[in-house]
Structures are given as structure tokens and as C-alpha cells.
Enzyme design. Structure first.
Site, PDB file in Angstrom:
ATOM      1  N   TYR A   1     -32.047 -10.288  38.556  1.00 59.38           N
ATOM      2  CA  TYR A   1     -32.465  -9.404  37.482  1.00 59.38           C
ATOM      3  C   TYR A   1     -33.788  -8.727  37.819  1.00 59.38           C
ATOM      4  CZ  TYR A   1     -28.856 -11.211  34.301  1.00 59.38           C
ATOM      5  OH  TYR A   1     -27.659 -11.533  33.722  1.00 59.38           O
TER       6      TYR A   1
ATOM      7  N   PRO B   1     -22.382  -7.419  24.868  1.00 57.17           N
ATOM      8  CA  PRO B   1     -21.599  -7.446  23.630  1.00 57.17           C
ATOM      9  C   PRO B   1     -21.610  -6.146  22.844  1.00 57.17           C
ATOM     10  CG  PRO B   1     -23.694  -8.551  23.302  1.00 57.17           C
ATOM     11  CD  PRO B   1     -23.602  -8.247  24.777  1.00 57.17           C
TER      12      PRO B   1
ATOM     13  N   GLY C   1     -17.975   3.510  30.030  1.00 53.73           N
ATOM     14  CA  GLY C   1     -19.047   4.148  30.772  1.00 53.73           C
ATOM     15  C   GLY C   1     -20.382   3.452  30.659  1.00 53.73           C
TER      16      GLY C   1
ATOM     17  N   VAL D   1     -23.584   2.076  24.829  1.00 54.62           N
ATOM     18  CA  VAL D   1     -23.520   1.274  23.606  1.00 54.62           C
ATOM     19  C   VAL D   1     -22.581   1.974  22.634  1.00 54.62           C
ATOM     20  CG1 VAL D   1     -24.836   0.440  21.635  1.00 54.62           C
ATOM     21  CG2 VAL D   1     -25.823   0.312  23.933  1.00 54.62           C
ATOM     22  N   PHE D   2     -21.613   1.236  22.092  1.00 54.93           N
ATOM     23  CA  PHE D   2     -20.625   1.877  21.219  1.00 54.93           C
ATOM     24  C   PHE D   2     -21.139   2.094  19.798  1.00 54.93           C
ATOM     25  CE2 PHE D   2     -19.540  -2.705  21.052  1.00 54.93           C
ATOM     26  CZ  PHE D   2     -19.546  -2.940  19.682  1.00 54.93           C
TER      27      PHE D   2
END
Length: 310
Positions: free
Chosen positions: A52, A222, A227, A230-231
Site C-alpha cells: 500500500y 464495498p 470502471g 464509486v457508485f
């Protein structure tokens, strides 16, 4: 805060895990605020990985440098980290030397004597289970790692490891969100003709396998849709966001909370790994984890996400 059991043990762990992927470059105050918000919300589980951030182990180092945890406070939390990805390729390396060396470096970066949970990050096609087993045995015997798991592994990949590894594999961290749910959606449409949703993308029944074997699933990304976006509030997911908003109002939580609630409602007893540097989102996720969606609400979200519910 909803709790679940870690692997086959009766050890309770929070349903929301604080992901530390993005803390490199943040100030000490930022990291401390994020940490304290998580702890106050009942989250004592912190997720890391050696790869990370900007340099190997730099996010782990940022966490330890900012917090300067005492031995007593260190014993109150669960530190999880991952090994096995070599960024310079990229390629994967589950050899004995790589696993042991990476853990030693994580211990130094995190300023701790032990890792609570160590995950094999992504499957290594060249894995030799005997080498993994030898590394796990030596790390456990030395007291450097207390529990082991995997990430992004299929049932058969896990079974291959278990031909040699004697420790329980307590968790499998996989990508899962309302907008990216093939692990769940495939089973709903199994054996349906000319339906892309029926295609097996997970090696076959991963969620059911983990439930049977007592492996705790952890959902990463989550909130991620197509793509990598963020939905939430994305016009491409207008119907899903409308349903999320209606249910969020019903339970007096945020849309983010409902995105979390959809995962934690599943009887597999999953954890949600939320990689954020915004303390308020930690609070939203914690509140969402306590929402117990009805079956009708849960399936309404599945349909709104574009999946077939026959």
C-alpha cells in the site's frame, strides 16, 4: 457495532474494518483522528498490506509513526496485513523467503512484535503449498503471526494450500459491493440459458464454500462500481441510488450506511473493509452495519443494481 466471528473461532470482531490503504501522505493528526473515530465507533480492526501507498510498507510505517501505540493499546486492536505481491513486476511470490522477509519488514514498519492476521494477497500461480506451510509454521512458532488467511482466492486455490498448511485459514478478502456482486448474483441465476449473470466468475460457490468451511469473508471496495468509480451518486447507477436513498431515509442512515448494510445483512457474517481517510464515513459505515435489512429490501437493492432475480 455489529460483530461477527473470525474464522472458525468464537472470537468476535467488528463487521467493519478500517482500511489503511490511503493514509500515506496524511498528517499525524489526520491518522490519529481516523484511528480514534474508528475506535470510538467500536472498530478495533485495522487492515494493511505491504504494497500500500508510495513505497513498500510505507502505509504501515505511517500508521505506526502517527499513533505511537503503547504496548497496552497495541494489545487492544487487531492488525492485519498482506504479503505476496511484488510491485516491480508485478508478479506474485509465495516463496518461503519472500513471505518471511516481508513479514519481518511489516513488523518493523508497524513497530509491533506480532501480526494478528496475515493474508496471502493474491493467488500465486507458482505456489508451492509446502513452502507456504513452512513459512506459516515458522512465523507462528516465533510468535510473529497469530492467524492466517488469504485474499482473492477461489475454493480450489484454498484447498490446494490446505494440502500442506495446518493452520486454519480464518478469512478470505474479496471484492464485493452492491454494484459488483458476481459472488452473490451468479448463484441467483445459475443454469439460466443465455444469461451472462449465470457465468461462474469465482471458481464456483465461493461464498457457500467459505460458510461451510468457517472462513470469514471480507469485502474490499464495498462502494466500487464499473470502471473503479464509486457508485453512490453516480448517474450511471440512478435506479440503484434511488432505492438506496429510500431505504436510507427509512432507517435514518446515510446511503453509504445502506451500501454497508447490504453486505453485513448476508448470513455469511461478512466484514466490510472500508478504505477511507474521512472519519465521518467510518461513522456512516458503523451505523449502517447495525441496520438489519428485510429480505424484501435486500433483494430490491439486488434488482436495482441490475441483477436478475428470477
Amino acid at each position: 457495532m455489529r460483530s461477527v466471528h473470525l474464522g472458525p473461532s468464537s472470537i468476535p470482531v467488528p463487521a467493519v474494518v478500517a482500511g489503511m490503504m490511503r493514509i500515506d501522505g496524511r498528517s499525524d493528526d489526520d491518522v490519529r483522528s481516523l484511528y480514534r473515530t474508528a475506535r470510538d465507533a467500536g472498530i478495533d480492526y485495522f487492515d494493511h498490506a505491504d504494497i500500500y501507498a508510495r513505497a513498500m510498507h510505507s502505509a504501515e510505517r505511517r500508521f505506526a509513526d502517527a499513533l505511537q501505540l503503547s504496548n497496552a493499546e497495541r494489545s487492544e486492536i487487531i492488525l492485519q496485513t498482506k504479503v505476496g505481491i511484488v510491485r516491480e513486476g508485478p508478479y506474485f511470490d509465495f516463496s518461503y523467503d519472500h513471505l518471511v522477509t516481508s513479514v519481518e519488514e511489516s513488523l518493523r514498519a508497524l513497530r509491533t512484535d506480532y501480526i494478528d492476521v496475515l493474508l496471502l494477497h493474491r493467488p500465486d500461480a507458482l505456489v508451492e503449498p509446502d513452502e507456504v506451510a513452512r513459512a506459516f509454521d515458522d512465523l507462528e512458532t516465533a510468535g510473529k503471526v497469530r492467524a492466517f488467511g488469504v485474499s482473492n482466492h477461489t475454493p480450489r486455490q484454498i484447498e490446494l494450500l490446505r494440502t500442506a498448511v495446518r493452520q486454519p485459514l480464518v478469512t478470505n478478502q474479496v471484492q464485493l459491493s452492491l454494484a459488483h456482486a458476481p459472488l452473490i448474483a451468479q448463484g441467483l441465476a445459475a443454469n439460466m440459458q443465455d444469461t451472462p449473470q449465470s457465468a461462474v466468475l469465482d471458481g464456483g460457490g465461493l461464498i457457500e464454500y467459505c460458510r461451510i468451511e468457517g472462513i470469514t469473508l471480507q469485502a474490499w471496495s464495498p462502494l466500487q462500481g464499473a470502471g473503479g468509480r464509486v457508485f453512490l451518486d453516480d448517474p450511471a447507477y440512478a435506479e440503484l441510488n434511488t432505492v438506496i436513498a429510500e431505504i436510507a431515509d427509512r432507517y435514518d442512515v446515510t446511503p453509504l450506511g445502506i451500501a454497508v448494510a447490504w453486505i453485513t445483512r448476508h448470513p455469511a457474517g461478512m466484514q466490510v473493509v472500508l478504505g477511507t481517510t474521512t472519519p465521518s464515513r467510518i461513522l456512516d459505515a458503523a451505523a449502517g452495519s447495525d441496520v438489519d435489512l428485510t429480505r424484501a429490501e435486500w433483494y430490491a437493492l439486488v434488482r436495482a443494481a441490475g441483477y436478475i432475480v428470477p
